[in-house]
Design a protein around this motif. Structure first.
Motif, mmCIF file in Angstrom:
data_model
loop_
_atom_site.group_PDB
_atom_site.id
_atom_site.type_symbol
_atom_site.label_atom_id
_atom_site.label_comp_id
_atom_site.label_asym_id
_atom_site.label_seq_id
_atom_site.Cartn_x
_atom_site.Cartn_y
_atom_site.Cartn_z
ATOM 1 N N ALA A 135 -18.982 111.910 70.363
ATOM 2 C CA ALA A 135 -19.513 113.159 70.914
ATOM 3 C C ALA A 135 -20.796 112.928 71.705
ATOM 4 C CB ALA A 135 -19.770 114.162 69.790
ATOM 5 N N GLY A 136 -21.277 111.682 71.743
ATOM 6 C CA GLY A 136 -22.445 111.357 72.541
ATOM 7 C C GLY A 136 -23.772 111.534 71.845
ATOM 8 N N GLY A 137 -23.768 111.718 70.553
ATOM 9 C CA GLY A 137 -25.021 111.897 69.827
ATOM 10 C C GLY A 137 -25.479 110.623 69.163
ATOM 11 N N ARG A 138 -26.615 110.707 68.499
ATOM 12 C CA ARG A 138 -27.090 109.585 67.695
ATOM 13 C C ARG A 138 -26.335 109.665 66.390
ATOM 14 N NH1 ARG A 138 -33.267 109.581 66.955
ATOM 15 N NH2 ARG A 138 -32.679 107.738 65.816
ATOM 16 N N PRO A 139 -25.428 108.738 66.158
ATOM 17 C CA PRO A 139 -24.516 108.878 65.020
ATOM 18 C C PRO A 139 -25.210 109.061 63.674
ATOM 19 C CG PRO A 139 -23.976 106.931 66.302
ATOM 20 C CD PRO A 139 -25.199 107.534 66.908
ATOM 21 N N GLU A 140 -26.212 108.256 63.380
ATOM 22 C CA GLU A 140 -26.822 108.329 62.053
ATOM 23 C C GLU A 140 -27.574 109.642 61.850
ATOM 24 O OE1 GLU A 140 -27.668 105.811 64.278
ATOM 25 O OE2 GLU A 140 -26.216 104.356 63.572
ATOM 26 N N SER A 141 -28.389 110.018 62.809
ATOM 27 C CA SER A 141 -29.177 111.242 62.674
ATOM 28 C C SER A 141 -28.298 112.481 62.678
ATOM 29 C CB SER A 141 -30.201 111.342 63.805
ATOM 30 O OG SER A 141 -31.118 110.280 63.735
ATOM 31 N N ALA A 142 -27.312 112.506 63.562
ATOM 32 C CA ALA A 142 -26.434 113.667 63.645
ATOM 33 C C ALA A 142 -25.583 113.795 62.387
ATOM 34 C CB ALA A 142 -25.556 113.587 64.887
ATOM 35 N N ALA A 143 -25.070 112.684 61.884
ATOM 36 C CA ALA A 143 -24.271 112.725 60.653
ATOM 37 C C ALA A 143 -25.124 113.193 59.485
ATOM 38 C CB ALA A 143 -23.666 111.355 60.369
#
Length: 77
Positions: free
Chosen positions: A8-16
């Motif tokens: 989805a184009g986000g920062r995976p760790e922070s967004a999760a």
């Protein structure tokens, strides 16, 4: 979840972590509270919420006062 966030184009760790916190223990937190939970800077949290809102995972609403904004999980999130 990290792979889905990366796609989805986000920062995976922070967004999760944000999605998990919103689902499990934060009920319409302010952006500042979300920032403190995630350990991000204010500007980093705003950018993260911007990306998550653009992808339909979260929505913004009024906070408890005129200076704050709340964040809530959407059905897609």
């Amino acid at each position: 979840m990290a792979d889905a966030m990366a796609d989805a184009g986000g920062r995976p760790e922070s967004a999760a972590a944000a999605l998990s916190a919103l689902l499990h223990f934060l009920d319409r937190p302010t952006v500042d509270l979300l920032r403190r939970v995630l350990g991000l800077t204010s500007s980093g949290t705003v950018r993260l919420v911007d990306r998550m809102q653009e992808s339909g995972q979260v929505g913004r609403g009024p906070g408890s006062d005129r200076r704050s904004t709340s964040v809530e999980l959407t059905a897609a999130g």
